[in-house]
Design an enzyme around this catalytic site. Structure first.
Site, PDB file in Angstrom:
ATOM      1  N   CYS A  58       0.836  -1.211   0.000  1.00 21.12           N
ATOM      2  CA  CYS A  58       0.000   0.000   0.000  1.00 21.12           C
ATOM      3  C   CYS A  58       0.868   1.258   0.000  1.00 21.12           C
ATOM      4  O   CYS A  58       1.590   1.519   0.965  1.00 21.12           O
ATOM      5  CB  CYS A  58      -0.915  -0.042   1.225  1.00 21.12           C
ATOM      6  SG  CYS A  58      -1.759   1.496   1.608  1.00 21.12           S
ATOM      7  N   CYS A 103       0.150   3.757   2.811  1.00 26.16           N
ATOM      8  CA  CYS A 103       0.627   3.168   4.074  1.00 26.16           C
ATOM      9  C   CYS A 103       2.134   3.384   4.213  1.00 26.16           C
ATOM     10  O   CYS A 103       2.627   3.739   5.289  1.00 26.16           O
ATOM     11  CB  CYS A 103       0.330   1.673   4.119  1.00 26.16           C
ATOM     12  SG  CYS A 103      -1.408   1.234   3.998  1.00 26.16           S
TER      13      CYS A 103
END
Length: 106
Positions: free
Chosen positions: A31, A34
């Protein structure tokens, strides 16, 4: 707000004691947002060491906890007060917003 007791059975191994406010970062290694937040969360953990705890949960490796927490989008952050109340934030946040939310749970 949600309550940490709803997830306590899934938090074994994450050292949640209820003594210190906690931020749980639900993330995945693949991600992008993230990964962009990771250094900011590390900085927050260092700057507020002893006053707040930051835990990271890889949703791919901890699917039961992610499912119990109803994680549908990542990053998702749980800001948890000492008494176990949870404020959920979904999506990437700038550092100053992380600090503001951390101050609210302290």
């Amino acid at each position: 707000m949600e309550n940490i007791k709803d997830y306590q059975q899934y938090l074994r191994g994450y050292n949640y004691t209820g003594v210190t406010p906690v931020i749980i970062d639900f993330y995945a290694t693949w991600c992008g947002p993230c990964q962009a937040m990771a250094p900011m969360l590390k900085r927050l953990a260092q700057e507020y060491e002893g006053r707040i705890k930051v835990l990271k949960v890889d949703v791919d490796k901890n699917q039961a906890l992610a499912a119990a927490a109803r994680i549908q989008s990542i990053p998702t952050l749980f800001f948890i007060t000492k008494d176990g109340q949870i404020e959920r934030q979904v999506g990437g946040l700038p550092f100053q917003e992380l600090v503001r939310l951390a101050m609210r749970i302290m």
